[in-house]
Design a protein around this motif. Structure first.
Motif, PDB file in Angstrom:
ATOM      1  N   SER A  79      46.981  31.100  22.844  1.00 36.81           N
ATOM      2  CA  SER A  79      47.368  29.780  22.343  1.00 36.81           C
ATOM      3  C   SER A  79      46.157  28.912  22.025  1.00 36.81           C
ATOM      4  CB  SER A  79      48.249  29.061  23.373  1.00 36.81           C
ATOM      5  OG  SER A  79      47.540  28.867  24.589  1.00 36.81           O
ATOM      6  N   GLU A  80      44.957  29.337  22.448  1.00 32.46           N
ATOM      7  CA  GLU A  80      43.755  28.575  22.121  1.00 32.46           C
ATOM      8  C   GLU A  80      43.298  28.804  20.682  1.00 32.46           C
ATOM      9  OE1 GLU A  80      41.180  27.662  25.955  1.00 32.46           O
ATOM     10  OE2 GLU A  80      40.983  29.751  25.328  1.00 32.46           O
ATOM     11  N   VAL A  81      43.649  29.948  20.108  1.00 31.61           N
ATOM     12  CA  VAL A  81      43.243  30.268  18.728  1.00 31.61           C
ATOM     13  C   VAL A  81      44.462  30.495  17.842  1.00 31.61           C
ATOM     14  CG1 VAL A  81      41.914  31.839  17.265  1.00 31.61           C
ATOM     15  CG2 VAL A  81      41.071  31.255  19.550  1.00 31.61           C
ATOM     16  N   ARG A  82      45.429  31.317  18.282  1.00 28.57           N
ATOM     17  CA  ARG A  82      46.729  31.503  17.632  1.00 28.57           C
ATOM     18  C   ARG A  82      46.681  32.368  16.380  1.00 28.57           C
ATOM     19  NH1 ARG A  82      50.184  25.972  18.987  1.00 28.57           N
ATOM     20  NH2 ARG A  82      49.209  25.643  21.020  1.00 28.57           N
ATOM     21  N   LEU A  83      45.937  33.456  16.467  1.00 24.58           N
ATOM     22  CA  LEU A  83      45.981  34.468  15.427  1.00 24.58           C
ATOM     23  C   LEU A  83      46.935  35.571  15.873  1.00 24.58           C
ATOM     24  CD1 LEU A  83      44.850  35.774  12.812  1.00 24.58           C
ATOM     25  CD2 LEU A  83      43.052  36.780  14.215  1.00 24.58           C
ATOM     26  N   TRP A  84      47.729  36.078  14.940  1.00 23.20           N
ATOM     27  CA  TRP A  84      48.655  37.149  15.312  1.00 23.20           C
ATOM     28  C   TRP A  84      47.930  38.473  15.517  1.00 23.20           C
ATOM     29  CZ3 TRP A  84      51.504  35.198  10.534  1.00 23.20           C
ATOM     30  CH2 TRP A  84      50.742  35.402   9.385  1.00 23.20           C
TER      31      TRP A  84
END
Length: 788
Positions: A79-84
């Protein structure tokens, strides 16, 4: 619960209870609270590679310390960056069929689909933490940074020193084996391991895609933002550091109110800087861009639909792509990827495009990426996963031993996690046999490593599981029915506005003939081709074996499709219908393991524009893309067969392949069978303690973890309900509401029986029940029974 928290936070319970105020004077210096932890394996880095490595190693019985310098796990997926998380499936935008990574990363992705099909990054955090704290053999240290390596020889690490900012504690971490999955390679760097940073010149590895200095030699960082509709007007006052002149960004016209999160992957910067030591400077520049972009969207007047939108979240740490790459005994290069080289020590695979970005990122006038695909997945050898200079150091994640060009493909998180699992299994062999990582590459141990990986759900292209300990291979296998396709009923018709191919598995011998009812809007000609792929284990229909031109009259036409061809091998054929908008083809609602339609269409998200036509000087293949449509679309064609189509025999559950490569490789029951079952029977009673079942959770579906929603929480091919009985009909295990690929059933006590029967339910009225693999082990296989 208290014990678990102590283990996760400290490794030992050093808490001190104070019942009074503390007052301490003086000016003497003090030391930090110190904790020493002894493990079998220390893993530094809690991204997807480190997390999957830790879980895999712990399940093998190793005492693992997992050190993560952030408050959550997942790295760029958190959740700190949020790349799949993505890997070889590449948004279903390439020709890599059934290519999603297996093992622990598959377990995590399937779990996320079940709990979090909407793609909430915070929920994904909890799933990763849940998986880690469930393993009693893992000591997890969050918010803890390694800053010193202690060696007992020039080429051997003895311990690490780390500091946790949240509990003001210094840790000394001792182990015989270490794995660096930290992204920047902090322990590999401090230990003196050789590394590369930046792009090699074309001549070094004969890589024609090696970038020029003008294009740039490093990929940058990205930082994302999320928006929210509040239902009422929201004004926005930008911070003083927001970029004022957004036109400095050549692609500023691409910004809109509909895309946020990692769909804005191209908000990238830093490729001209030191992507390790200048990360904070890069972050500030990205903040300037993001807040300037939002100022432009909210206040330029060009986006009236943004009136009710607010800026809900902006990343506080950037997602890193590239920094150091450490040298192993082999360096993977462009040729390995494009030519799909075979390696005796293959332990993983990749399949993302070779994906390089201009170093100037969002400030470049070039496209945000330059992607070229290989014609299939490629093997990654074990020699890429350990340092060639530090004898007890494994490498995992994006720092493995690859060239800059090959890194463009191997760097993605699904591939990184897969390599982390391979490292864990290698570490378990090192632990059991008192080996250093390099020794596992010897043929005897490599066979063991590959077997252990495949038992646990790992797929290695071109390698078949051969396990003499598996009692299922000694059994006579029978089923209540075996799927024999005679026809697929018509349930809808669709316009042939895009060329479509039905993938059909065939054996050696005469190829089947087909019939279908085609609707023509007017008199026209239907063009049909029978194609195959020129490479085994790949899925680009690039060879045409035969073609038909069939005249159609207005209305319904009963069309025979007979190519009079003989297949010499087991393979997929592509019954290919070329685009004709005057024609409607019949489709069915029935879906089944190993049967799929693919379309000659475009997916610009992964640089799929229908056909890949690279300049010859870049060294990539030219080919067409034939890719599926996501459910609920992507139905199979409604065909009739002149002879029943097989390939779903019960014996497939012991053929050593647990996904639809070349053939379905599964037992599938007839849909008409109301009580499908499969039976394993032996000449004499066998002692059984562990049964492993491998089901179909659709390895073709990429299961992006965040932002993108999905049509189902349980894959439509997966058997959800089953019962296992012994020779007397006694229930020894029953399961309802299964959704996972692998079910490991460790019986409370060993049973002795001449037969087991597995009764399954069809997933739905449109999908027959299928099982890829059944493994059975007795109590003498202690290590297997406990840790598979």
């Amino acid at each position: 619960m208290e014990k678990m928290v102590a283990r996760v936070a400290h490794g030992t319970d050093n808490s001190i209870k104070y019942n009074h105020m503390i007052r301490e004077g003086g000016t003497m210096s003090r030391t930090l609270n110190q904790t020493t932890i002894f493990s079998d394996l220390v893993i530094v880095g809690g991204g997807m590679a480190g997390t999957c490595c830790a879980i895999s190693a712990a399940r093998e019985g190793l005492k693992v310390t997992l050190v993560q310098d952030r408050p959550v796990l997942g790295g760029n997926a958190s959740s700190e960056v949020r790349l799949w998380v993505l890997g070889a499936t590449s948004h279903m935008g390439n020709n890599n069929r059934w290519a999603r990574e297996g093992g622990v990363i598959d377990e995590i992705l399937v779990e996320n689909m079940y709990r979090n099909r909407e793609g909430n990054a915070v929920i994904f955090d909890t799933i990763l933490l849940d998986k880690v704290v469930a393993e009693a053999n893992i000591t997890l240290l969050l918010n803890t940074s390694v800053y010193q390596v202690e060696k007992n020889a020039e080429d051997n690490i003895a311990s690490l020193i780390a500091f946790c900012s949240q509990n003001s504690t210094e840790y000394r971490l001792h182990a015989p084996l270490f794995c660096d999955a930290s992204g920047d390679g902090i322990i590999a760097f401090l230990s003196g391991a050789p590394f590369h940073m930046g792009a090699e010149k074309e001549q070094e590895w004969d890589e024609k895609f090696a970038p020029s200095k003008e294009y740039g030699e490093l990929l940058g960082h990205s930082l994302y933002f999320y928006t929210k509709d509040t239902g009422k007007p929201v004004r926005y006052v930008p911070p003083c550091y927001a970029m004022r002149d957004i036109a400095k960004i050549p692609r500023y016209r691409q910004f809109n109110t509909h895309e946020h999160g990692c769909k804005l992957w191209w908000i990238e910067y830093g490729g001209r800087l030191d992507t390790v030591h200048e990360t904070e400077s890069i972050k500030w520049q990205l903040w300037k861009v993001v807040y300037g972009v939002w100022d432009y969207i909210k206040n330029s007047g060009n986006f009236p639909d943004a009136e009710n939108l607010t800026l809900e979240w902006v990343g506080t740490i950037p997602g890193k792509r590239e920094s150091r790459r450490f040298l192993g005994d082999y360096v993977l290069t462009q040729q390995d990827i494009v030519q799909q080289h075979q390696h005796e020590d293959a332990v993983a695979y990749g399949g993302w495009s070779v994906d390089l970005h201009p170093a100037d990122g969002v400030f470049s006038d070039k496209p945000g990426c330059n992607q070229w695909h290989s014609k299939g997945i490629y093997q990654i050898p074990y020699r890429c996963y350990y340092s060639n200079a530090i004898q007890n150091l494994f490498l995992a994640g994006r720092i493995i031993s690859v060239s800059h060009v090959a890194f463009g493909s191997t760097r993605v998180m699904g591939t990184s996690a897969y390599g982390g699992q391979a490292v864990a299994m290698a570490a378990s062999l090192c632990h059991t046999n008192k080996l250093k990582p390099r020794a596992v590459g010897e043929p005897f141990f490599m066979k063991k490593l590959q077997r252990k990986l495949m038992e646990s759900g790992h797929h290695i292209p071109g390698i078949v599981l051969d396990d003499s300990r598996d009692l299922a291979r000694q059994a006579v296998i029978n089923a209540s029915s075996e799927l024999q396709l005679t026809h697929l009923p018509v349930e809808l018709n669709e316009v042939l506005d895009t060329s479509v191919a039905q993938m059909i598995p065939v054996g050696s011998g005469p190829m089947p003939s087909f019939f279908m009812d085609v609707i023509a809007e007017c008199s026209t000609v239907l063009k049909v081709e029978l194609r195959v792929c020129s490479r085994m284990h790949s899925y680009s229909p690039d060879v045409t074996l035969g073609s038909l031109e069939i005249p159609l009259q207005k209305g319904v036409n009963n069309v025979p499709l007979n190519f009079n061809l003989i297949s010499k091998v087991h393979r997929y054929i592509y019954l290919t219908f070329l685009k004709n908008p005057s024609v409607m083809l019949p489709y069915t609602a029935q879906r089944m393991t190993g049967i799929l339609t693919v379309y000659h269409h475009v997916n610009p998200a992964v640089s799929n524009f229908g056909t890949q036509t690279p300049p010859k000087e870049l060294g990539f293949d030219a080919f067409e893309f034939w890719t599926p449509k996501r459910r609920p679309k992507g139905h199979n064609l409604a065909l009739k067969f002149n002879t029943p189509l097989g390939g779903f025999e019960a014996r497939n559950i012991c053929n050593g392949l647990a996904r639809p490569t070349i053939q379905p490789n599964a037992w599938a029951a007839s849909l008409a069978d109301k009580s499908p079952s499969i039976t394993l029977e032996w000449d004499a009673p066998k002692e059984i303690q562990l049964i492993v079942l491998k089901f179909d959770t659709d390895f073709d579906h990429p299961m992006e973890t965040v932002l993108m929603g999905h049509p189902e929480d349980v894959m439509p091919f997966c058997v959800q309900h089953y019962i296992i009985r012994d020779e007397n009909g006694k229930v020894i295990y029953a399961k309802r509401d299964n959704y996972q690929t692998i079910n490991k059933i460790k019986l409370a006590s060993t049973i002795k029986t001449k037969k087991i029967t597995i009764e399954v339910s069809h997933p739905s009225q449109h999908v027959p029940a299928a099982i890829f693999e059944i493994l059975c082990y007795g109590p003498c296989e202690k290590n297997v029974a406990e840790h598979i």
